[in-house]
Design a protein around this motif. Structure first.
Motif, PDB file in Angstrom:
ATOM      1  N   ASP A  29       0.722  -1.219   0.090  1.00 22.15           N
ATOM      2  CA  ASP A  29      -0.120   0.124   0.116  1.00 22.15           C
ATOM      3  C   ASP A  29       0.832   1.260  -0.204  1.00 22.15           C
ATOM      4  N   LEU A  30       2.117   1.186   0.761  1.00 21.78           N
ATOM      5  CA  LEU A  30       2.792   2.395   0.705  1.00 21.78           C
ATOM      6  C   LEU A  30       3.364   2.663  -0.501  1.00 21.78           C
ATOM      7  N   MET A  31       4.004   1.798  -1.084  1.00 16.92           N
ATOM      8  CA  MET A  31       4.419   1.801  -2.669  1.00 16.92           C
ATOM      9  C   MET A  31       3.286   2.236  -3.556  1.00 16.92           C
ATOM     10  N   ASN A  32       2.345   1.813  -3.415  1.00 15.85           N
ATOM     11  CA  ASN A  32       1.156   2.004  -4.223  1.00 15.85           C
ATOM     12  C   ASN A  32       0.834   3.608  -4.137  1.00 15.85           C
ATOM     13  N   ALA A  33       0.798   3.929  -2.903  1.00 16.72           N
ATOM     14  CA  ALA A  33       0.397   5.295  -2.673  1.00 16.72           C
ATOM     15  C   ALA A  33       1.426   6.283  -2.998  1.00 16.72           C
ATOM     16  N   ILE A  34       2.567   5.934  -2.961  1.00 16.16           N
ATOM     17  CA  ILE A  34       3.772   6.851  -3.311  1.00 16.16           C
ATOM     18  C   ILE A  34       3.725   7.188  -4.925  1.00 16.16           C
ATOM     19  N   HIS A  35       3.655   5.778  -5.575  1.00 14.84           N
ATOM     20  CA  HIS A  35       3.536   5.885  -7.235  1.00 14.84           C
ATOM     21  C   HIS A  35       2.276   6.614  -7.597  1.00 14.84           C
ATOM     22  N   THR A  36       1.229   6.717  -6.776  1.00 15.19           N
ATOM     23  CA  THR A  36       0.033   7.130  -7.267  1.00 15.19           C
ATOM     24  C   THR A  36       0.223   8.776  -7.142  1.00 15.19           C
ATOM     25  N   VAL A  37       0.777   9.133  -6.171  1.00  9.19           N
ATOM     26  CA  VAL A  37       0.742  10.579  -5.987  1.00  9.19           C
ATOM     27  C   VAL A  37       1.761  11.348  -6.736  1.00  9.19           C
ATOM     28  N   ALA A  38       2.964  10.655  -7.071  1.00 11.10           N
ATOM     29  CA  ALA A  38       3.949  10.835  -7.947  1.00 11.10           C
ATOM     30  C   ALA A  38       3.602  11.039  -9.336  1.00 11.10           C
ATOM     31  N   GLN A  39       2.511  10.436  -9.512  1.00 10.13           N
ATOM     32  CA  GLN A  39       2.103  10.498 -11.166  1.00 10.13           C
ATOM     33  C   GLN A  39       0.883  11.640 -10.990  1.00 10.13           C
ATOM     34  N   GLY A  40       0.775  12.335 -10.074  1.00  6.62           N
ATOM     35  CA  GLY A  40      -0.341  13.339 -10.094  1.00  6.62           C
ATOM     36  C   GLY A  40      -1.785  13.042  -9.436  1.00  6.62           C
ATOM     37  N   GLY A  41      -1.776  11.717  -8.783  1.00  4.78           N
ATOM     38  CA  GLY A  41      -2.916  10.983  -8.562  1.00  4.78           C
ATOM     39  C   GLY A  41      -3.401  11.602  -7.051  1.00  4.78           C
ATOM     40  N   MET A  42      -4.348  11.049  -6.296  1.00  5.75           N
ATOM     41  CA  MET A  42      -4.662  11.284  -4.975  1.00  5.75           C
ATOM     42  C   MET A  42      -4.973   9.636  -4.600  1.00  5.75           C
ATOM     43  N   PHE A  43      -4.187   9.633  -3.183  1.00  7.81           N
ATOM     44  CA  PHE A  43      -4.495   8.225  -2.562  1.00  7.81           C
ATOM     45  C   PHE A  43      -5.161   8.589  -1.430  1.00  7.81           C
ATOM     46  N   LEU A  44      -6.233   7.699  -1.107  1.00  5.71           N
ATOM     47  CA  LEU A  44      -6.830   7.724   0.262  1.00  5.71           C
ATOM     48  C   LEU A  44      -6.880   6.223   0.648  1.00  5.71           C
ATOM     49  N   ASP A  45      -6.464   6.109   1.860  1.00  9.68           N
ATOM     50  CA  ASP A  45      -6.030   5.003   2.655  1.00  9.68           C
ATOM     51  C   ASP A  45      -7.425   4.153   2.746  1.00  9.68           C
ATOM     52  N   PRO A  46      -7.447   2.935   2.275  1.00  8.47           N
ATOM     53  CA  PRO A  46      -8.525   2.134   2.363  1.00  8.47           C
ATOM     54  C   PRO A  46      -9.222   1.879   3.537  1.00  8.47           C
TER      55      PRO A  46
ATOM     56  N   ALA B 164     -12.180  13.444  -8.208  1.00 11.11           N
ATOM     57  CA  ALA B 164     -12.026  12.998  -7.119  1.00 11.11           C
ATOM     58  C   ALA B 164     -10.782  12.022  -6.968  1.00 11.11           C
ATOM     59  N   GLU B 165     -10.672  11.316  -8.001  1.00 11.92           N
ATOM     60  CA  GLU B 165      -9.142  10.395  -8.078  1.00 11.92           C
ATOM     61  C   GLU B 165      -8.267  11.257  -8.527  1.00 11.92           C
ATOM     62  N   GLY B 166      -8.358  12.410  -8.850  1.00 17.29           N
ATOM     63  CA  GLY B 166      -7.113  13.349  -9.120  1.00 17.29           C
ATOM     64  C   GLY B 166      -6.914  13.309 -10.576  1.00 17.29           C
TER      65      GLY B 166
END
Length: 221
Positions: free
Chosen positions: A111-128, A165-167
């Motif tokens: 989840d940590l890696m997924n969150a970092i890659h998501t925000v690095a690519q311009g998206g928004m990550f909400l902890d499930p 909402a997803e960014g």
């Protein structure tokens, strides 16, 4: 491309553990570490990381205020809040300060890696897990401070709102839905007028409260 990460947390052991995980992940690199809000600001100015992993409870100005200052100074810099708390108000304050997402410290490495890659690519990550807790605590709630009523939307408006909402940017929404950029902007304008949602953080809260995002922070299929 490699994303450079700045770790901000007062606990040395936590930073060391996360640092080892990041160094083993392809495409990620630890740019530096900070213990206080002020140190984070100084290092961000000097190192210009792509993503800042920010704890909330840190000495000095605190994680939320540090996030606000960071995003004001460096609008393209992404901040991911990593916290041991699940308070909805704190998460809202973090998003309002400019954070691109939040994750619990007890989350898995995946989840940590997924969150970092998501925000690095311009998206928004909400902890499930955090989103699920909020939905269970207040399943019929409305966004904090928003007071928005559930207004009937067309299926296309719901799709656009979910993607905002997803960014996703307007251009990305247009490409994803196979519609013109002008049509996307038209829907955004109508949604803003109808729901009185002016900022993306308000759209995220609205989407969560009305069940338009699933527990991964993405819209249901």
């Amino acid at each position: 491309m490699t994303s450079r990460i700045l770790l901000v947390d007062e606990h040395t052991l936590f930073r060391a553990g996360v640092s080892r995980l990041l160094e083993a992940e392809p495409g990620l690199e630890v740019a530096g570490e900070a213990e206080t809000g002020e140190e984070a600001l100084e290092l961000a100015d000097a190192l210009r990381p792509d993503v800042v992993l920010m704890a909330i409870r840190i000495p000095g100005c605190g994680g939320i205020e540090a996030t606000r200052r960071l995003t004001e100074r460096h609008p393209r810099m992404r901040v991911l809040i990593v916290t041991g708390e699940t308070d909805r108000a704190l998460a809202r304050h973090a998003l309002e300060a400019g954070a691109s997402g939040f994750l619990q410290k007890r989350a898995s490495a995946t989840d940590l890696m997924n969150a970092i890659h998501t925000v690095a690519q311009g998206g928004m990550f909400l902890d499930p897990a955090m989103v699920l807790k909020w939905l269970r605590d207040n399943p019929m709630g409305t966004p904090p401070g928003g007071g928005h009523e559930a207004v009937g939307l067309t299926p296309r408006q719901v799709e656009v709102l979910q993607l905002i909402a997803e960014g996703y940017t307007s251009a990305q929404i247009a490409e994803r839905l196979f519609i013109s950029l002008r049509t996307v902007e038209y829907h955004r304008h109508n949604l803003s007028d109808r729901l009185r949602l002016r900022r993306r953080v308000d759209i995220v809260h609205y989407a969560i409260a009305h069940g338009l995002l699933d527990h991964d922070g993405h819209h249901p299929d």
